[in-house]
Design an enzyme around this catalytic site. Structure first.
Site, PDB file in Angstrom:
ATOM      1  CB  CYS A  58      64.860  48.043  96.460  1.00 33.94           C
ATOM      2  SG  CYS A  58      64.569  47.369  98.112  1.00 33.94           S
ATOM      3  CB  CYS A  61      62.803  51.492  99.429  1.00 30.89           C
ATOM      4  SG  CYS A  61      64.426  51.207  98.661  1.00 30.89           S
ATOM      5  CB  CYS A 107      68.243  48.048  99.391  1.00 29.31           C
ATOM      6  SG  CYS A 107      67.637  49.647  98.815  1.00 29.31           S
ATOM      7  CB  CYS A 110      64.830  50.148 102.479  1.00 25.60           C
ATOM      8  SG  CYS A 110      64.955  48.641 101.481  1.00 25.60           S
ATOM      9  CB  CYS A 130      74.012  35.496  93.652  1.00 26.45           C
ATOM     10  SG  CYS A 130      73.053  34.011  93.558  1.00 26.45           S
TER      11      CYS A 130
END
Length: 144
Positions: A58, A61, A107, A110, A130
């Site tokens: 991510c 984070c 995510c 976060c 996607c």
């Protein structure tokens, strides 16, 4: 709470607490996608084609999200994956924006918007995650 080298306060998990802190950490494009559920133009993303082995994390984070072993060319214009690195690293929720019913992927650490998941992917899961390249960073595995 701790403080990074850049002076941005963070929770123990390393996640900014305020909108201003997110704006300091992310580029304008990353902010628009991760924090405002935006999307990047088709076929424009940095990670559409990756030739190295590694893990996608991510951009907000650093949590591990997808592995290159799970990536495939869907032909849809965004990086696509048939599974996540580890169950629980992403969460899904209903997205009814733009007059559509889709499943948003965020995510789990976060809450950053990553993209959407569809049920038209390859075996073994039948899923197509996607994902926006701007929502990701890439950690290439070093060869030994």
């Amino acid at each position: 709470m701790s403080e990074t080298d850049e002076g941005v306060s963070e929770t123990d998990e390393g996640v900014p607490e305020t909108d201003d802190e997110w704006r300091e950490r992310l580029t304008e494009t990353e902010y628009r996608i991760l924090r405002e559920a935006g999307t990047e133009p088709k076929f424009s993303g940095e990670y559409l084609e990756v030739d190295e082995d590694g893990v996608f994390t991510c951009a907000g984070c650093g949590a591990a999200l997808f592995d290159t072993d799970q990536q495939f060319d869907s032909g849809h214009g965004w990086p696509s994956f048939f599974d996540v690195v580890e169950e629980g690293n992403v969460e899904t929720r209903l997205d009814t924006s733009h007059g559509m019913r889709r499943t948003e992927v965020v995510c789990a650490t976060c809450g950053g918007h990553l993209g959407h998941v569809f049920d038209d992917g390859p075996d073994p899961t039948g899923k197509r995650y996607c994902i926006n390249s701007a929502a990701l960073d890439f950690d290439a595995e070093e060869s030994e």
